[in-house]
Motif scaffolding. Structure first.
Motif, PDB file in Angstrom:
ATOM      1  N   ILE A 104      11.820  -4.863 -37.946  1.00 14.88           N
ATOM      2  CA  ILE A 104      11.141  -4.501 -36.778  1.00 14.88           C
ATOM      3  C   ILE A 104       9.702  -4.034 -37.724  1.00 14.88           C
ATOM      4  CG2 ILE A 104      10.254  -3.051 -34.891  1.00 14.88           C
ATOM      5  CD1 ILE A 104      13.646  -2.900 -34.246  1.00 14.88           C
ATOM      6  N   SER A 105       8.280  -4.839 -37.006  1.00 14.61           N
ATOM      7  CA  SER A 105       7.315  -3.776 -37.834  1.00 14.61           C
ATOM      8  C   SER A 105       5.974  -4.073 -36.413  1.00 14.61           C
ATOM      9  CB  SER A 105       6.902  -4.751 -39.073  1.00 14.61           C
ATOM     10  OG  SER A 105       5.538  -4.182 -39.765  1.00 14.61           O
ATOM     11  N   TYR A 106       6.186  -3.127 -36.474  1.00 12.90           N
ATOM     12  CA  TYR A 106       4.341  -3.483 -35.060  1.00 12.90           C
ATOM     13  C   TYR A 106       3.134  -2.538 -35.647  1.00 12.90           C
ATOM     14  CZ  TYR A 106       7.518  -3.450 -30.705  1.00 12.90           C
ATOM     15  OH  TYR A 106       7.755  -3.451 -29.256  1.00 12.90           O
ATOM     16  N   GLU A 141      22.884   6.909 -38.432  1.00 16.10           N
ATOM     17  CA  GLU A 141      22.188   7.381 -39.461  1.00 16.10           C
ATOM     18  C   GLU A 141      20.345   6.483 -39.360  1.00 16.10           C
ATOM     19  OE1 GLU A 141      26.352   5.857 -41.006  1.00 16.10           O
ATOM     20  OE2 GLU A 141      24.357   4.841 -41.765  1.00 16.10           O
ATOM     21  N   LEU A 142      19.880   7.523 -40.224  1.00 11.02           N
ATOM     22  CA  LEU A 142      18.811   6.880 -40.366  1.00 11.02           C
ATOM     23  C   LEU A 142      18.259   7.475 -41.576  1.00 11.02           C
ATOM     24  CD1 LEU A 142      15.682   6.214 -40.148  1.00 11.02           C
ATOM     25  CD2 LEU A 142      14.841   8.410 -39.252  1.00 11.02           C
ATOM     26  N   LEU A 143      17.848   6.134 -43.024  1.00 12.01           N
ATOM     27  CA  LEU A 143      17.181   6.857 -44.573  1.00 12.01           C
ATOM     28  C   LEU A 143      15.874   6.568 -43.862  1.00 12.01           C
ATOM     29  CD1 LEU A 143      18.856   5.556 -47.885  1.00 12.01           C
ATOM     30  CD2 LEU A 143      16.968   5.422 -47.023  1.00 12.01           C
ATOM     31  N   ILE A 144      14.578   7.092 -44.539  1.00 13.53           N
ATOM     32  CA  ILE A 144      13.454   7.510 -44.659  1.00 13.53           C
ATOM     33  C   ILE A 144      12.723   6.944 -46.194  1.00 13.53           C
ATOM     34  CG2 ILE A 144      11.319   7.666 -44.484  1.00 13.53           C
ATOM     35  CD1 ILE A 144      12.149   8.968 -41.719  1.00 13.53           C
ATOM     36  N   ILE A 145      12.648   6.046 -46.114  1.00 15.84           N
ATOM     37  CA  ILE A 145      11.855   5.801 -47.444  1.00 15.84           C
ATOM     38  C   ILE A 145      10.067   6.475 -47.371  1.00 15.84           C
ATOM     39  CG2 ILE A 145      11.310   4.429 -49.819  1.00 15.84           C
ATOM     40  CD1 ILE A 145      13.881   3.072 -49.303  1.00 15.84           C
ATOM     41  N   ALA A 146       9.491   7.686 -48.604  1.00 18.25           N
ATOM     42  CA  ALA A 146       7.875   6.927 -48.448  1.00 18.25           C
ATOM     43  C   ALA A 146       7.627   7.566 -49.429  1.00 18.25           C
ATOM     44  CB  ALA A 146       7.842   8.750 -47.094  1.00 18.25           C
ATOM     45  N   ASP A 147       6.357   6.583 -49.934  1.00 18.31           N
ATOM     46  CA  ASP A 147       5.390   7.010 -50.504  1.00 18.31           C
ATOM     47  C   ASP A 147       4.781   7.603 -50.907  1.00 18.31           C
ATOM     48  OD1 ASP A 147       3.250   6.335 -49.736  1.00 18.31           O
ATOM     49  OD2 ASP A 147       3.803   4.206 -50.923  1.00 18.31           O
ATOM     50  N   LEU A 149      16.759   1.634 -41.179  1.00 19.40           N
ATOM     51  CA  LEU A 149      16.537   2.479 -42.390  1.00 19.40           C
ATOM     52  C   LEU A 149      14.460   2.128 -42.031  1.00 19.40           C
ATOM     53  CD1 LEU A 149      15.764   2.647 -45.424  1.00 19.40           C
ATOM     54  CD2 LEU A 149      15.812  -0.028 -45.400  1.00 19.40           C
ATOM     55  N   SER A 150      14.099   3.145 -43.168  1.00 18.36           N
ATOM     56  CA  SER A 150      12.126   2.943 -42.399  1.00 18.36           C
ATOM     57  C   SER A 150      11.881   3.307 -43.559  1.00 18.36           C
ATOM     58  CB  SER A 150      12.198   4.092 -41.454  1.00 18.36           C
ATOM     59  OG  SER A 150      12.307   3.829 -40.297  1.00 18.36           O
ATOM     60  N   LEU A 151      10.484   2.180 -43.893  1.00 15.32           N
ATOM     61  CA  LEU A 151       9.904   2.163 -45.005  1.00 15.32           C
ATOM     62  C   LEU A 151       8.294   2.862 -44.742  1.00 15.32           C
ATOM     63  CD1 LEU A 151      10.263  -1.106 -46.855  1.00 15.32           C
ATOM     64  CD2 LEU A 151      11.750   1.270 -46.926  1.00 15.32           C
ATOM     65  N   PHE A 152       8.085   3.872 -45.345  1.00 14.47           N
ATOM     66  CA  PHE A 152       6.402   4.803 -44.918  1.00 14.47           C
ATOM     67  C   PHE A 152       6.459   4.541 -46.619  1.00 14.47           C
ATOM     68  CE2 PHE A 152       6.778   7.398 -41.108  1.00 14.47           C
ATOM     69  CZ  PHE A 152       7.380   6.713 -40.356  1.00 14.47           C
ATOM     70  N   VAL A 153       5.938   2.864 -46.672  1.00 10.87           N
ATOM     71  CA  VAL A 153       5.221   2.179 -47.837  1.00 10.87           C
ATOM     72  C   VAL A 153       3.663   2.026 -47.676  1.00 10.87           C
ATOM     73  CG1 VAL A 153       7.606   3.159 -49.242  1.00 10.87           C
ATOM     74  CG2 VAL A 153       6.431   0.753 -48.348  1.00 10.87           C
ATOM     75  N   ALA A 154       2.648   2.056 -48.669  1.00 13.79           N
ATOM     76  CA  ALA A 154       2.177   1.144 -48.202  1.00 13.79           C
ATOM     77  C   ALA A 154       2.221  -0.443 -47.504  1.00 13.79           C
ATOM     78  CB  ALA A 154       1.118   1.167 -49.685  1.00 13.79           C
ATOM     79  N   PHE A 186      12.602  -0.913 -40.643  1.00 13.12           N
ATOM     80  CA  PHE A 186      11.558  -0.585 -39.349  1.00 13.12           C
ATOM     81  C   PHE A 186      10.116  -0.584 -40.453  1.00 13.12           C
ATOM     82  CE2 PHE A 186      13.458   0.154 -35.603  1.00 13.12           C
ATOM     83  CZ  PHE A 186      14.746   0.170 -35.938  1.00 13.12           C
ATOM     84  N   LEU A 187       9.446  -1.610 -40.439  1.00 14.94           N
ATOM     85  CA  LEU A 187       8.739  -1.596 -41.371  1.00 14.94           C
ATOM     86  C   LEU A 187       6.966  -1.250 -41.135  1.00 14.94           C
ATOM     87  CD1 LEU A 187       8.922  -4.919 -43.171  1.00 14.94           C
ATOM     88  CD2 LEU A 187      10.061  -3.486 -43.655  1.00 14.94           C
ATOM     89  N   GLY A 188       6.754  -0.177 -42.525  1.00 13.46           N
ATOM     90  CA  GLY A 188       4.960   0.689 -41.741  1.00 13.46           C
ATOM     91  C   GLY A 188       5.403   2.040 -40.637  1.00 13.46           C
TER      92      GLY A 188
END
Lengths: 431, 431
Positions: A393-395, B237-243, B328-333, B349-351
């Motif tokens: 999912i991406s918003y 469960e939630l795994l967040i990856i952040a840059d 899985l959430s990606l908080f990356v550029a 989850f992207l962005g």
């Protein structure tokens, strides 16, 4: 040979319930034994596996000897009848071709700043249980391993007991043809435990498939969740529907073929004509006399065989749907005309030139099928069983702003304020 | 708030194993209690269901009162906030649209006198367990019921406990929107038993889906085989990856949202920068102070939360694949650049504009996802889970003559003479 019941008797439900095996919540005595072995393997790894292998298979191994080396497969080819190898390759090619049709890609949906996707990946490690000795059927190796290979499973492990050290050479050849990556000569509950937990020598897998006795089945059931498993399969079943013009020789042959599987095999025959039933009975007696597995077939027919005389084919189809048999054969003049009416069956065989064994070996569809009435909700083994999906999912900022209110309202109704905050924080910051 | 570990410590496996819930072969004390209730329901039907409902839900019902009548749904609409109803309808439309894309037809292969087919039918009767009281989340009803409706399931039954007689009106509205055909105000193990065995009032179903406490989960596990079930789900469960450039306010909000689910919820944060971790911690403290479910979130973060500082995103992705998180959430550029590397995760989850709650409520993909590392082999709930397949095989006389030899050879090697006879009898007669 088989009890005959007229459907007008209205006893048919009571009768078919008696011949069928239905699954229930597990035999508790077996479970206790199985749990003990599983616990041992989890705690002691190889050591426990080797101890149980010595006890049950009379086979003393070192950890290194568990894995079957490539030399043994080479020797199996040397000893094998080349015609049989060719036929196994023929079967493998047809099974591969049919299962290739089942392959599915993921998909992507993109609009209004919203990107959604479904992705498909093969399961990474699969374990295949193959029963030992004579029951190490090469066809079963092909049917279980090929869908996994078509799915793209990179690591495909066989465990198979070799009581007194004996491994079936055609099992090794089938494994080679199907692209199995490694084979371990261990079986029983200890092998299921080794695959589920991993040991020093045996890799932990993600999914365990393949037939086994009731101990193996109980073990698979108990490790379900820790790994995935295929279905819970019971004894094999064949239901034949025949109209007045069916060939009694063929019908008899197919009924007997089912009965020779094992003493628990289920054989149900629905006929519209009493005279056909009599001819089939005579034919069965004649053919049975020449069968090597005569004793097994006789026992299964006595305990798990029944003939119903039905008023018409419509009623026969309705009864078959209620039973939901593993295999259903139609010996009728226009079999395709009845296909739409058949909703619960694992595999359907149409017409007298389609013996059910085609499905066991060479036609292409899988022979691992739901039994015990589970065709109501289970399916033949397929490529889907060896992949797993994930969502994406991406918003965009605008998409979140536009739809975020709906999320906030539902989260509030569910009392999950932090969920609502996820939107509030972003939408306010963006404003 | 959460323990922080540097990946250079090489302790990360030991740490994440401690915060994660992994499934095992079942709690035996719970199983004993559950078996007793299931056995009672199988033997005594409605009577047992009503007795347990009185005991556990303090609710004395007659058999007629078990079914929720249509009037109650009408009254639920009257009491409801129209804006919330509109948002539930919005969510339902999006969930329906995404799941429509999952629908699959069967296929037919025809050549050289051989007809093969794969047919697809909806499962006929599905039971949906909905937890009682506040946990009767309308979103959960939509996510479980809509795929079944898209699959074409004709009979879709909800069981949901109503302790002291209370039913959540938004649950009733969600059930109405999703096309549920009937609702029974019973819950617990007795409701699972009623669906699995059928009672005088409750229909026996083919499949049971939906979340529940550990007793309900154990009951589903025990009736598996008699009916199909969805997956065995554990805590969320939630795994967040952040840059380094991730927005700490957003990251903190998403971590807290996960933590507020329940005390067992798992929160894992992989960051490439120590300064981001510090900022996120500060943000979490500030946001937490205003949360109604502060106590729950604090407990879950303490016991099941952990932060890892990782050298780079590549290593973060590798760790995530090893953990196989539900969310899985990606908080990356450039989040899309990492998508191909992600193989084990339920939903991705992207962005930073994609808060994970979008997946819980309105984006469209299912929120019923594999937990406890089972994303290695299980998939999000989908339309496929509510259909079953069957195979069809039909051979012409010529096709059987041409290929029958392969069948005969394999059957002979497997020692199944009657199987070989099926072909011999036909091919000789035809000759």
């Amino acid at each position: 040979m088989m009890k005959t019941v007229h459907v007008e008797d209205r006893r048919f439900k009571a009768v078919y319930r008696k011949v069928l095996h239905r699954l229930d919540v597990g035999d508790r005595t077996i479970e206790k034994t199985v749990r003990k072995i599983l616990d041992d393997v989890r705690e002691k790894g190889d050591k426990a596996v080797l101890r149980y292998t010595e006890k049950f298979d009379r086979l003393k191994l070192t950890p290194d000897q568990m894995r079957v080396d490539a030399d043994q497969t080479r020797r199996a080819y040397e000893k094998a009848d080349p015609a049989v190898v060719e036929s196994l390759q023929y079967a493998a090619d047809r099974i591969t071709a049919f299962h290739e049709k089942q392959k599915k890609e993921g998909f992507t949906v993109q609009n209004d700043g919203i990107y959604l996707a479904q992705r498909v990946h093969p399961i990474e490690r699969v374990g295949l249980y193959v029963p030992g000795g004579k029951a190490a059927y090469p066809s079963s190796v092909l049917m279980n391993a090929i869908p996994a290979r078509v799915a793209g499973v990179p690591r495909l492990v066989i465990v198979s007991p070799s009581p007194d050290g004996v491994l079936n050479p055609y099992m090794l050849i089938a494994a080679d043809i199907a692209g199995v990556t490694e084979i371990y000569r261990i079986g029983g509950v200890q092998a299921v435990g080794a695959l589920a937990y991993g040991t020093e020598t045996i890799p932990k897998v993600d999914k365990i498939v393949g037939p086994g006795n009731q101990y193996v089945a109980a073990a698979k059931r108990l490790v379900y969740g820790l790994v995935d498993i295929d279905m819970i399969a019971g004894p094999s079943e064949l239901l034949i529907i025949a109209d007045d013009r069916a060939n009694p020789t063929y019908v008899a042959s197919d009924l007997l073929s089912q009965a020779e599987h094992d003493e628990e095999a289920v054989v149900i025959f629905l006929a519209t004509s009493k005279s056909l039933v009599e001819k089939v009975e005579r034919e069965m007696k004649a053919q049975l006399a020449r069968l090597p597995r005569k004793k097994i077939a006789t026992t299964s027919l006595r305990h798990h065989g029944v003939t119903f005389i039905v008023p018409d084919l419509k009623q026969a189809i309705a009864m078959s749907n209620e039973i939901a048999p593993e295999h259903l054969s139609l010996f009728v003049a226009e079999p395709f005309a009845y296909l739409d009416g058949i909703v619960h069956a694992g595999s359907v065989f149409l017409g007298e030139q389609t013996p059910q064994a085609l499905g066991d070996y060479i036609a292409g569809p899988n022979h691992v099928l739901p039994t015990g009435g589970t065709a109501r909700f289970f399916s033949p083994l397929c490529v889907d069983d060896f992949v797993k999906r994930s969502s994406v999912i991406s918003y965009s900022r605008e998409a979140l702003e536009k739809s975020g209110q709906h999320l906030v309202r539902i989260a509030e109704v569910e009392g999950l304020e932090a969920h609502a905050n996820m939107v509030r924080i972003r939408v306010n910051n963006n404003a």
